[in-house]
Motif scaffolding. Sequence first.
Motif: not given
Length: 343
Positions: A173-198
Amino acid sequence: MDSRPADPMSTATTASTAATIRHRSVAPEEADIRLDRWFRRHFPRLTQGALQKMLRTGQVRVDGRRAEASTRLRPGQQIRIPPLPEGPPTEAQRGAPRPVSPEDARLLERMVLYRDDSVIALNKPYGLAVQGGPGLTRHLDAMLGALRFGHAERPRLVHRLDRDTSGVLLLARGAAAASKLAAAFRGRDAEKTYWAVVVGRPSPESGRIDLPLAKQPGPRGERTTPAEGGTRAITDYRVLDAAQRRAAWLELRPLTGRTHQLRVHCARGLGTPILGDGKYGGAAAQIEGLPPLLHLHARALRLPHPEGGMLEVAAPLPPHMEQTFAFLGFDRPRAPPPRRTPR
């Protein structure tokens, strides 16, 4: 330094051309956007065909290198912009967001899992594209104005999910938050968990897939394939439940973010394609009696909050995966409520 004398006959032309060549930096909130969509956003009079020609001839470059229309951009990269059509764009070319229908506005509000002054987290449904493309007019990016909730600015995308992947999608919700969140995704600070049925059951039942990937053109569009000289791609996985050898429920944790990484890693790295993934699994990705839809869900996201602490958000399963879980006898745990905690 080039010390050759200038050709007096070409000096004026060269100066004129150089004067119209520009360079522009990719903004933080534009992380991971395709190069052609970046041009569509900033230069709406430029047609896709004209852009493709400029890319083929090397007139458009990213950080001094040739690029493709599908190249994903990173904040801070320099885009070389050759002379482009002049004049104001038409109303249609401006790409002004169309008014969001009341039905779509209600749909988006029901998708909200969490919101505060900096962040909105959505549960994106299966089949809804995040951004537009050729022939695609209905997509989430065009409807974000319905999620202002009193803010002057519309929220911004900071990452994306494929159209047929459901689950947690974060907005800033704004440029400052976007910059920090984008940096978290680039720097692998974002932990992502997916579920899949294989289809099938991996062996061993937990481990790490370290399989480099590369994009390859094909008659049915671009595909991601394993390649020795490709970009490194890493996914941790474990089996959460299984229906004998017929199917398994996997937890997937990507440590890198390559296009279709999880789909290719399941199909080619484990030999167990994701249920409903005809692109990478073909007929082997189907089970009779179950929905022929992609069974890949962005279950949870944990990352630094722009205002401090950690944000954790989880999304419930989409309807077609609920149906499959019930059919196969898998437990269907509730999604825990979102929370923001100290680091």
